[in-house]
Design a protein around this motif. Structure first.
Motif, short mmCIF file in Angstrom:
data_model
loop_
_atom_site.label_atom_id
_atom_site.label_comp_id
_atom_site.label_asym_id
_atom_site.label_seq_id
_atom_site.Cartn_x
_atom_site.Cartn_y
_atom_site.Cartn_z
N LYS A 1 23.72 58.12 58.49
CA LYS A 1 24.29 58.66 59.08
C LYS A 1 25.37 58.55 58.73
N ILE A 2 25.37 57.61 57.59
CA ILE A 2 27.34 57.22 56.85
C ILE A 2 26.14 56.92 55.43
N SER A 3 27.23 57.67 54.17
CA SER A 3 26.80 57.96 52.82
C SER A 3 28.15 57.11 52.08
N PHE A 4 27.53 56.51 51.32
CA PHE A 4 28.95 55.74 50.81
C PHE A 4 28.91 56.28 49.39
N VAL A 5 30.05 56.86 48.60
CA VAL A 5 30.18 56.94 47.07
C VAL A 5 30.85 56.49 46.11
N CYS A 6 30.12 55.72 45.08
CA CYS A 6 30.89 54.92 44.22
C CYS A 6 30.86 54.93 43.18
N PRO A 7 31.99 54.79 42.25
CA PRO A 7 31.39 55.02 40.36
C PRO A 7 31.84 53.21 40.32
N THR A 8 30.89 53.01 39.60
CA THR A 8 30.75 51.89 39.06
C THR A 8 30.72 52.04 37.34
N LEU A 9 31.19 50.97 36.67
CA LEU A 9 30.73 50.74 35.17
C LEU A 9 30.33 49.15 35.33
N ASN A 10 29.20 49.04 34.25
CA ASN A 10 29.69 47.25 34.20
C ASN A 10 30.00 46.44 34.68
N ARG A 11 29.33 46.39 36.05
CA ARG A 11 30.09 45.47 37.23
C ARG A 11 28.69 45.09 37.81
N LYS A 12 27.87 43.99 37.97
CA LYS A 12 27.11 43.90 38.04
C LYS A 12 27.15 43.00 39.29
N THR A 13 28.60 41.83 38.89
CA THR A 13 28.68 41.09 40.26
C THR A 13 29.35 41.75 41.47
N LEU A 14 30.39 43.13 40.96
CA LEU A 14 31.65 43.53 41.99
C LEU A 14 30.23 44.27 42.62
N GLN A 15 30.01 45.24 41.90
CA GLN A 15 28.42 46.15 42.53
C GLN A 15 27.40 45.46 43.40
N THR A 16 27.15 44.50 43.68
CA THR A 16 26.49 43.56 43.71
C THR A 16 27.00 43.09 45.76
N ARG A 17 27.77 42.75 45.32
CA ARG A 17 29.14 41.79 45.93
C ARG A 17 29.45 43.40 47.73
N LEU A 18 29.50 44.35 46.82
CA LEU A 18 30.84 45.42 47.41
C LEU A 18 28.78 45.54 48.73
N THR A 19 27.79 45.99 47.85
CA THR A 19 26.33 46.43 48.62
C THR A 19 26.09 45.37 49.91
N ASP A 20 26.29 44.48 49.48
CA ASP A 20 25.89 42.83 50.51
C ASP A 20 26.67 43.06 51.15
N SER A 21 28.26 43.55 51.67
CA SER A 21 29.37 43.57 52.44
C SER A 21 29.07 44.82 53.38
N ILE A 22 29.18 45.62 52.48
CA ILE A 22 28.12 46.80 53.21
C ILE A 22 27.32 46.60 54.55
#
Length: 251
Positions: free
Chosen positions: A4-25
Motif C-alpha cells: 500500500k505504501i512505498s518509501f523511496v530513499c536515496p542513501t549513501l554510506n550511512r549504515k546506522t541511519l539507514q537501519t534506524r530509518l528502516t526500523d522506525s518505519i
C-alpha cells in the motif's frame, strides 16, 4: 507482492541511519506487511548494499528493495528512479536522516488519501524543524507520478524540489499538513541543526547544493524553462482532477 505504501530513499554510506530509518518505519507501522522501502544506492557504495541485505533478512525481501544509481545522479532523480520499482499506491519521499516516530503512521496516511479518490494529494508532517511550513518529506499517490512523470522535478542538483511540489499542491488545494505528532511525525534529524555529525555524505550533498548556487538555480527565481514547466505541471494536475470527476459523473 502488493503493497500500500512505498518509501523511496536515496542513501549513501550511512549504515546506522539507514537501519534506524528502516526500523522506525516498520516497527511503528500498524500493518508493516503493507509497506516497503526502495533505497537508491550508488554503484560504488558497498556499505549501503550490505546494510540493505541485512535489512532484507530482518524485514523480508519483499519489503526492502534496491535501485542502483550513478554517483553523479541528481538527488531528485534518484527518488524518481526508485519510484519505478514501487509497488504501493502511495509513495513516501524520505531521507535517510529521518525517523518515523508516530505509532500507526500508516493508518493516518491511508486515511488522508482515502479522502481524495483521485489520489492527488501532497501529505506531510511537522518534521521538528520548521513547524510544518516545509514539506521536505512527504507522501504522494502514484496518480501524481503518472500525471507528471516524476516525483520531483530535476532542474536542481539538490534542494528546492520540496518548495516546487508544495507550491503545486497548494495552488490546487491539495496540500495537507498533519500537525498532530501522534498521528504523523517524520522527525528530521538534520546535521545543520546539530542532530548528527556532518559526515562525508553531508559534504557531498552540500557540494550539489552549491552547484545550484553557482548556476543560479533556485525555485524563487526560476528560469523561463522552469516557469514553463511549473505552469504545465500545474495544468496537468488540474486537468487530471477535472477529468477524473467527469468520468465518475459519466458512470
Amino acid at each position: 507482492m502488493n503493497k500500500k505504501i512505498s518509501f523511496v530513499c536515496p542513501t549513501l554510506n550511512r549504515k546506522t541511519l539507514q537501519t534506524r530509518l528502516t526500523d522506525s518505519i516498520f516497527q511503528n507501522a500498524c500493518n508493516p506487511d503493507d509497506v516497503e522501502i526502495i533505497f537508491g544506492i550508488n554503484d560504488d557504495d558497498p556499505v549501503a548494499l550490505e546494510t540493505s541485505n541485512e535489512l532484507k533478512k530482518k524485514y523480508g525481501v519483499h519489503s526492502i528493495k534496491v535501485k542502483i544509481v550513478s554517483p553523479d545522479e541528481k538527488l531528485a532523480n534518484i527518488s524518481n528512479l526508485c519510484s519505478e520499482e514501487a509497488a504501493g499506491d502511495i509513495i513516501g519521499n524520505i531521507a535517510d536522516d529521518v525517523v518515523v516516530e508516530s505509532k500507526n503512521w500508516d493508518l493516518t496516511v491511508i486515511e488522508e488519501f482515502s479522502k481524495y479518490p483521485d489520489g492527488i494529494l501532497l501529505l506531510w508532517s511537522d518534521c521538528g524543524l520548521w513547524n510544518g511550513t516545509l514539506a521536505a518529506h512527504y507522501f504522494i499517490h502514484k496518480n501524481w507520478i503518472k500525471t507528471l512523470g516524476h516525483i520531483q522535478p530535476t532542474f536542481f542538483y539538490a534542494d528546492w524540489t520540496d518548495h516546487w511540489n508544495q507550491t503545486l499542491a497548494t495552488r490546487i488545494g491539495r496540500a495537507k499538513l498533519i500537525t498532530d505528532k501522534n498521528r504523523l511525525f517524520l522527525r528530521h534529524l538534520h546535521a545543520e541543526f546539530g542532530h548528527m555529525e556532518k559526515d562525508d555524505t553531508y559534504w557531498k550533498v552540500k557540494a550539489k547544493r552549491e552547484r545550484n548556487v553557482e548556476e543560479g538555480l533556485t525555485f524563487h527565481n526560476p528560469t523561463p524553462e522552469m516557469e514553463k514547466a511549473f505552469s504545465e505541471q500545474l495544468n496537468k494536475l488540474k486537468d487530471y482532477i477535472d477529468e477524473y470527476y467527469e468520468e465518475q459523473n459519466d458512470d
